[in-house]
Write a protein that holds these residues in place. Structure first.
Motif, PDB file in Angstrom:
ATOM      1  N   VAL A  17     -57.400  10.819  78.186  1.00 26.94           N
ATOM      2  CA  VAL A  17     -56.929  11.907  79.045  1.00 26.94           C
ATOM      3  C   VAL A  17     -57.947  13.040  79.115  1.00 26.94           C
ATOM      4  N   LEU A  18     -58.689  13.283  78.031  1.00 22.37           N
ATOM      5  CA  LEU A  18     -59.690  14.346  78.063  1.00 22.37           C
ATOM      6  C   LEU A  18     -60.798  14.009  79.059  1.00 22.37           C
ATOM      7  N   GLY A  19     -61.193  12.746  79.079  1.00 19.38           N
ATOM      8  CA  GLY A  19     -62.197  12.335  80.052  1.00 19.38           C
ATOM      9  C   GLY A  19     -61.697  12.442  81.477  1.00 19.38           C
ATOM     10  N   MET A 118     -44.896  23.693  71.114  1.00 18.72           N
ATOM     11  CA  MET A 118     -44.856  22.248  70.879  1.00 18.72           C
ATOM     12  C   MET A 118     -45.591  21.876  69.598  1.00 18.72           C
ATOM     13  N   LEU A 119     -46.759  22.453  69.411  1.00 16.75           N
ATOM     14  CA  LEU A 119     -47.554  22.143  68.223  1.00 16.75           C
ATOM     15  C   LEU A 119     -46.818  22.555  66.950  1.00 16.75           C
ATOM     16  N   LEU A 120     -46.230  23.743  66.948  1.00 16.51           N
ATOM     17  CA  LEU A 120     -45.517  24.228  65.769  1.00 16.51           C
ATOM     18  C   LEU A 120     -44.310  23.354  65.455  1.00 16.51           C
ATOM     19  N   VAL A 121     -43.556  22.991  66.495  1.00 18.84           N
ATOM     20  CA  VAL A 121     -42.361  22.185  66.272  1.00 18.84           C
ATOM     21  C   VAL A 121     -42.726  20.806  65.726  1.00 18.84           C
ATOM     22  N   LEU A 122     -43.743  20.187  66.301  1.00 17.50           N
ATOM     23  CA  LEU A 122     -44.153  18.872  65.805  1.00 17.50           C
ATOM     24  C   LEU A 122     -44.636  18.961  64.358  1.00 17.50           C
ATOM     25  N   ARG A 123     -45.410  19.990  64.063  1.00 20.24           N
ATOM     26  CA  ARG A 123     -45.917  20.117  62.691  1.00 20.24           C
ATOM     27  C   ARG A 123     -44.773  20.298  61.702  1.00 20.24           C
ATOM     28  N   VAL A 141     -48.996  15.732  79.387  1.00 17.22           N
ATOM     29  CA  VAL A 141     -50.045  15.423  78.411  1.00 17.22           C
ATOM     30  C   VAL A 141     -50.120  16.458  77.293  1.00 17.22           C
ATOM     31  N   GLY A 142     -49.525  17.630  77.495  1.00 21.52           N
ATOM     32  CA  GLY A 142     -49.552  18.637  76.434  1.00 21.52           C
ATOM     33  C   GLY A 142     -48.853  18.178  75.173  1.00 21.52           C
ATOM     34  N   ILE A 143     -47.710  17.491  75.321  1.00 25.06           N
ATOM     35  CA  ILE A 143     -46.975  17.050  74.133  1.00 25.06           C
ATOM     36  C   ILE A 143     -47.626  15.826  73.507  1.00 25.06           C
ATOM     37  N   THR A 144     -48.092  14.890  74.320  1.00 27.60           N
ATOM     38  CA  THR A 144     -48.746  13.712  73.752  1.00 27.60           C
ATOM     39  C   THR A 144     -50.082  14.099  73.127  1.00 27.60           C
ATOM     40  N   GLY A 145     -50.758  15.082  73.719  1.00 23.33           N
ATOM     41  CA  GLY A 145     -51.995  15.567  73.115  1.00 23.33           C
ATOM     42  C   GLY A 145     -51.755  16.244  71.781  1.00 23.33           C
ATOM     43  N   PRO A 190     -35.767  17.980  81.204  1.00 19.64           N
ATOM     44  CA  PRO A 190     -34.647  17.467  82.001  1.00 19.64           C
ATOM     45  C   PRO A 190     -34.629  17.919  83.451  1.00 19.64           C
ATOM     46  N   ASP A 191     -35.355  18.971  83.767  1.00 12.94           N
ATOM     47  CA  ASP A 191     -35.343  19.490  85.137  1.00 12.94           C
ATOM     48  C   ASP A 191     -36.722  19.376  85.773  1.00 12.94           C
ATOM     49  N   PHE A 192     -36.905  18.362  86.635  1.00 15.90           N
ATOM     50  CA  PHE A 192     -38.097  18.226  87.464  1.00 15.90           C
ATOM     51  C   PHE A 192     -39.367  18.115  86.618  1.00 15.90           C
ATOM     52  N   SER A 193     -39.396  17.092  85.811  1.00 20.95           N
ATOM     53  CA  SER A 193     -40.439  16.939  84.808  1.00 20.95           C
ATOM     54  C   SER A 193     -41.829  16.837  85.434  1.00 20.95           C
ATOM     55  N   ASN A 194     -42.812  17.252  84.678  1.00 23.36           N
ATOM     56  CA  ASN A 194     -44.224  17.078  84.998  1.00 23.36           C
ATOM     57  C   ASN A 194     -44.738  15.867  84.207  1.00 23.36           C
ATOM     58  N   PRO A 195     -45.140  14.797  84.900  1.00 21.46           N
ATOM     59  CA  PRO A 195     -45.443  14.701  86.326  1.00 21.46           C
ATOM     60  C   PRO A 195     -44.401  13.930  87.134  1.00 21.46           C
ATOM     61  N   GLY A 196     -43.365  13.416  86.497  1.00 22.97           N
ATOM     62  CA  GLY A 196     -42.481  12.468  87.161  1.00 22.97           C
ATOM     63  C   GLY A 196     -41.576  13.063  88.204  1.00 22.97           C
TER      64      GLY A 196
END
Length: 431
Positions: A17-19, A118-123, A141-145, A190-196
């Motif tokens: 994704v970075l590329g 997101m980063l804090l919650v995952l950690r 991609v922010g959460i998967t990243g 739940p509301d109009f997700s990015n990117p779907g």
């Protein structure tokens, strides 16, 4: 000179994704005259004027009304602030007023955008290598990243027209247990997700919360685009339906205020046992982690955001009302232009698109790969840019889809951009 072997640097630096993002930015730089459906950024018309001072003044007046001395109020803008945030009371009241999300100020953390939340919650949540993060597929991609940075394994779960595929999610929970692992949390917008662009139905929201209780996982709710729902079509956030503390609610002011402030928030009212036998909110743990990441969110930026909220009656809905109308108008313009330019018999076969009710994005399905090679042709020969969708999928799907964002453009640009897109697809695509 020191040279690093890339294999000795963290693997996230070599994530595809970075590329993809680097290539997209590079193409945009080479073709500045192209009409770009790539950025999911707020429209320039929604940005505040140059007088930000009035918002900080409004927040300082709020502090004085609460009994803070004028000198002490002024100093809050220039000193280090508490890691949990300064404007928690204002945000907490707005969440209750507009969405019926009940949380005390100490159950909130004001973050550097939603990304830090997101980063804090995952950690905080992922203590074991056996813990898995489920995500809607396709996914922001922010959460998967963030998960990749923390070496958290991710499980994709497809979205349906009604939201996350709950049957598939239940099967993934059972499969994880058979392997001695566990779905620790699910990320969903739940509301109009990015990117779907998907929107979860009310019934699906309730059944998801039941499944979270049954399978013992947390739901990470990203609410970035909920404000774009048309008047009278609003649905309650998952957190407003949450009676069992299963939802951690993540929000941002990037779209409803402006992105340059870099202010977000997270509601984490789950309880954590203390050594003395009492409990404290999970938000306190997130705030402790934040001290090791960003220390605190800019007090000046927080004051501006709070002042904007207070100027609009302390309401997120009122703050975002004009913006919501603009984005609804742009989304309608995009789908109508696609219908007009690509809806007839002359259009190449195999091209179709979804029709989201809100948000910034429309997905277009092609009969060929929508890859960087095709994007290069689109930009160079036809002057129109878009985002390949494959980077948002975790299972190899999406390689024949493009994402179109309508948020950053005017109606005339949208219509001209779709004309260029239709010329590109008609002449270059063969089903």
């Amino acid at each position: 000179m020191v040279e690093f072997d890339p294999t000795r640097l963290h693997g996230s630096l070599r994530a595809p994704v970075l590329g993809s993002l680097s290539f997209l930015n590079e193409v945009m730089g080479r073709f500045p005259e192209a009409i770009s459906f790539a950025p999911g950024a707020p429209h320039p018309e929604t940005l505040p004027g140059p007088d930000l001072q009035r918002y900080t003044d409004r927040y300082l007046a709020h502090l004085r009304e609460q009994g803070t001395s004028a000198e002490r109020a002024r100093r809050t803008l220039y000193e280090y602030g508490p890691s949990r945030g300064l404007i928690n009371d204002v945000v907490s009241e707005a969440l209750w007023r507009d969405h019926r999300i009940g949380c005390a100020p100490e159950e909130l953390v004001i973050t550097v955008g939603a990304q830090e939340a997101m980063l804090l919650v995952l950690r905080a949540l992922f203590a074991s290598a056996d813990d898995l993060l489920a995500v809607a597929n396709p996914c922001f991609v922010g959460i998967t990243g963030a998960a990749r940075l923390l070496d958290i394994d991710v499980v994709p779960v497809d979205e349906t027209a009604q939201g996350i595929d709950l049957d598939r999610l239940a099967r993934e929970c059972r499969a994880a247990r058979r392997q001695g692992r566990a779905i620790r949390a699910l990320y969903v917008a739940p509301d109009f997700s990015n990117p779907g662009g998907a929107r979860m139905s009310l019934d699906c929201r309730r059944r998801l919360l039941d499944l979270a209780e049954q399978e013992d996982f947390q739901v990470l709710e990203d609410n970035a685009y909920g404000f774009t729902a048309g008047a009278g079509t609003e649905l309650p956030p998952l957190k407003a339906l949450d009676t069992r503390c299963r939802v951690i609610h993540i929000g941002t002011f990037a779209k409803v205020a402006f992105p340059g402030a870099r202010v977000g928030y997270v509601v984490a009212d789950q309880r954590v046992r203390s050594e003395g036998g009492g409990t404290r909110p999970l938000a306190a743990e997130l705030a402790a982690l934040k001290t090791m990441v960003t220390v605190n969110t800019s007090p000046l930026a927080q004051a501006v955001i709070a002042g904007m909220l207070l100027e609009h009656g302390g309401s997120l809905v009122e703050l975002s009302r004009r913006k919501a109308v603009l984005y609804q108008r742009n989304l309608t313009a995009l789908t109508e232009a696609l219908d007009h330019e690509l809806g007839g018999d002359a259009a190449p076969p195999g091209i179709r698109w979804n029709r989201p009710e809100g948000g910034f994005f429309v997905r277009v399905h092609l009969p060929v790969r929508a890859d960087t090679r095709l994007l290069e042709v689109s930009a160079a020969k036809y002057g129109v840019l878009w985002t390949p969708m494959d980077q948002f999928y975790l299972d190899g799907a999406g390689d024949t889809q493009m994402r179109l964002s309508c948020s950053y453009l005017d109606r005339g640009q949208i219509e001209e951009g779709v004309r260029r897109l239709a010329a590109f697809l008609t002449k270059e695509i063969r089903g």
